[in-house]
Write an enzyme that holds these catalytic residues in place. Sequence first.
Site, mmCIF file in Angstrom:
data_model
loop_
_atom_site.group_PDB
_atom_site.id
_atom_site.type_symbol
_atom_site.label_atom_id
_atom_site.label_comp_id
_atom_site.label_asym_id
_atom_site.label_seq_id
_atom_site.Cartn_x
_atom_site.Cartn_y
_atom_site.Cartn_z
ATOM 1 N N ALA A 103 0.838 -1.211 0.000
ATOM 2 C CA ALA A 103 0.000 0.000 0.000
ATOM 3 C C ALA A 103 0.868 1.255 0.000
ATOM 4 O O ALA A 103 0.537 2.238 -0.672
ATOM 5 C CB ALA A 103 -0.943 -0.014 1.204
ATOM 6 N N ALA A 159 2.052 1.684 -3.512
ATOM 7 C CA ALA A 159 0.953 2.159 -4.356
ATOM 8 C C ALA A 159 0.661 3.637 -4.101
ATOM 9 O O ALA A 159 0.511 4.415 -5.050
ATOM 10 C CB ALA A 159 -0.299 1.317 -4.110
ATOM 11 N N GLU A 160 0.574 4.041 -2.843
ATOM 12 C CA GLU A 160 0.294 5.448 -2.556
ATOM 13 C C GLU A 160 1.436 6.339 -3.017
ATOM 14 O O GLU A 160 1.209 7.432 -3.534
ATOM 15 C CB GLU A 160 0.005 5.686 -1.077
ATOM 16 C CG GLU A 160 -0.339 7.143 -0.819
ATOM 17 C CD GLU A 160 -1.189 7.392 0.407
ATOM 18 O OE1 GLU A 160 -1.489 8.567 0.649
ATOM 19 O OE2 GLU A 160 -1.559 6.437 1.106
ATOM 20 N N SER A 161 2.659 5.871 -2.872
ATOM 21 C CA SER A 161 3.808 6.664 -3.306
ATOM 22 C C SER A 161 3.786 6.891 -4.808
ATOM 23 O O SER A 161 3.938 8.018 -5.277
ATOM 24 C CB SER A 161 5.118 5.965 -2.909
ATOM 25 O OG SER A 161 5.237 5.885 -1.515
#
Length: 140
Positions: free
Chosen positions: A59, A62-64
């Site tokens: 996660a 993915a957020e990065s």
Amino acid sequence: MKPTKDQVLKQANAACKNTLMETLQIEIVDYTEDSLVARMPVNSRVYQPDGVLHGGATAALAESVGSFASHIFLDTNAFFVRGIEITANHLKSVTSGYVYAKASFIHKGRTTQLIDIRVTDDDDNLISICKLSTITLPKK
């Protein structure tokens, strides 16, 4: 003169110094007009206790990559980007190699963006599907 792709990638990765991205060894490796790709090594830094890739590390990858995609495709002199929601569906375990996150825009609005992030392994197996919502706010 427009910077080369290598120059843009080098500048993007330099911006990740002293951040979670550096801690997790996340590296931006490619981009197009509509997508951005980053990779992260799968090793003991990102393992769960039983030796597989931690969903939280996935996660974070993915957020990065999703937030960075919003960031590079917007005027960062006037605006800043923040993630406001992320979902992740983990489909397969990984114990070694790299995972690659490809962020593609579903919606690229002036204020909000919705990004699809596909996380794959070295053999292009789908590991996780993530969705990230970001918001663009004016700098004051």
